[in-house]
Design a protein around this motif. Sequence first.
Motif, PDB file in Angstrom:
ATOM      1  N   ASP A   1      16.833  -7.141  -2.051  1.00  0.00           N
ATOM      2  CA  ASP A   1      16.540  -5.806  -2.377  1.00  0.00           C
ATOM      3  C   ASP A   1      15.971  -4.978  -1.401  1.00  0.00           C
ATOM      4  N   ALA A   2      16.508  -3.683  -1.341  1.00  0.00           N
ATOM      5  CA  ALA A   2      16.003  -2.796  -0.255  1.00  0.00           C
ATOM      6  C   ALA A   2      14.832  -2.448  -0.792  1.00  0.00           C
ATOM      7  N   MET A   3      14.039  -2.174  -2.111  1.00  0.00           N
ATOM      8  CA  MET A   3      12.952  -2.076  -2.323  1.00  0.00           C
ATOM      9  C   MET A   3      11.843  -3.172  -1.766  1.00  0.00           C
ATOM     10  N   VAL A   4      12.209  -4.085  -1.994  1.00  0.00           N
ATOM     11  CA  VAL A   4      11.245  -5.236  -1.724  1.00  0.00           C
ATOM     12  C   VAL A   4      10.845  -5.065  -0.255  1.00  0.00           C
ATOM     13  N   GLY A   5      12.090  -4.841   0.730  1.00  0.00           N
ATOM     14  CA  GLY A   5      11.897  -4.647   2.220  1.00  0.00           C
ATOM     15  C   GLY A   5      11.192  -3.516   2.533  1.00  0.00           C
TER      16      GLY A   5
ATOM     17  N   GLN B   1      -2.201  -0.633  10.904  1.00  0.00           N
ATOM     18  CA  GLN B   1      -3.068   0.749  11.209  1.00  0.00           C
ATOM     19  C   GLN B   1      -4.496   0.913  11.030  1.00  0.00           C
ATOM     20  N   GLY B   2      -4.656   0.482   9.568  1.00  0.00           N
ATOM     21  CA  GLY B   2      -6.060   0.685   9.337  1.00  0.00           C
ATOM     22  C   GLY B   2      -6.887   2.161   9.546  1.00  0.00           C
ATOM     23  N   PRO B   3      -7.764   2.375   8.985  1.00  0.00           N
ATOM     24  CA  PRO B   3      -8.628   3.696   9.231  1.00  0.00           C
ATOM     25  C   PRO B   3      -9.325   3.689  10.525  1.00  0.00           C
TER      26      PRO B   3
ATOM     27  N   LEU C   1       5.799  -1.320   4.363  1.00  0.00           N
ATOM     28  CA  LEU C   1       4.904  -0.466   4.138  1.00  0.00           C
ATOM     29  C   LEU C   1       3.604  -1.128   4.072  1.00  0.00           C
ATOM     30  N   ILE C   2       3.582  -2.246   3.726  1.00  0.00           N
ATOM     31  CA  ILE C   2       2.270  -3.286   3.712  1.00  0.00           C
ATOM     32  C   ILE C   2       1.981  -3.428   5.144  1.00  0.00           C
ATOM     33  N   ASP C   3       3.051  -3.932   5.879  1.00  0.00           N
ATOM     34  CA  ASP C   3       2.824  -4.274   7.259  1.00  0.00           C
ATOM     35  C   ASP C   3       2.132  -3.123   8.088  1.00  0.00           C
TER      36      ASP C   3
ATOM     37  N   ALA D   1       3.593 -11.933  -4.921  1.00  0.00           N
ATOM     38  CA  ALA D   1       3.486 -12.345  -3.378  1.00  0.00           C
ATOM     39  C   ALA D   1       3.170 -11.306  -2.425  1.00  0.00           C
ATOM     40  N   LEU D   2       3.778  -9.931  -2.814  1.00  0.00           N
ATOM     41  CA  LEU D   2       3.511  -9.134  -1.674  1.00  0.00           C
ATOM     42  C   LEU D   2       2.082  -8.612  -1.674  1.00  0.00           C
ATOM     43  N   SER D   3       1.198  -8.649  -2.659  1.00  0.00           N
ATOM     44  CA  SER D   3      -0.266  -8.248  -2.773  1.00  0.00           C
ATOM     45  C   SER D   3      -0.847  -9.290  -2.043  1.00  0.00           C
ATOM     46  N   LEU D   4      -0.564 -10.836  -1.913  1.00  0.00           N
ATOM     47  CA  LEU D   4      -1.156 -11.584  -1.388  1.00  0.00           C
ATOM     48  C   LEU D   4      -0.679 -11.749   0.193  1.00  0.00           C
ATOM     49  N   ARG D   5       0.094 -10.951   0.554  1.00  0.00           N
ATOM     50  CA  ARG D   5       0.812 -10.802   1.880  1.00  0.00           C
ATOM     51  C   ARG D   5       1.640 -11.925   2.201  1.00  0.00           C
ATOM     52  N   LYS D   6       2.312 -12.677   1.154  1.00  0.00           N
ATOM     53  CA  LYS D   6       3.116 -13.675   1.465  1.00  0.00           C
ATOM     54  C   LYS D   6       4.408 -13.209   1.728  1.00  0.00           C
TER      55      LYS D   6
END
Length: 60
Positions: A21-25, A37-39, A30-32, A10-15
């Motif tokens: 869980d703090a790690m999921v947050g 920002q992008g290069p 990080l994904i956001d 789900a995270l990789s698909l940006r869902k």
Amino acid sequence: MAETDAVLEALSLRKPVASLDAMVGLLSALIDDVDQQGPSVPITPPTDQRRSSVSITPST
């Protein structure tokens, strides 16, 4: 294990992922950040530099 795979998928698909869980947050944040920002310049490898390798061997 299946739940972990589902969350990562789900995270990789940006869902959005609902989790306490703090790690999921942290991964979501990080994904956001990365997506926003992008290069600022194209990433291209330098063509005028030589490539070298280093070998590290244990001392005897």
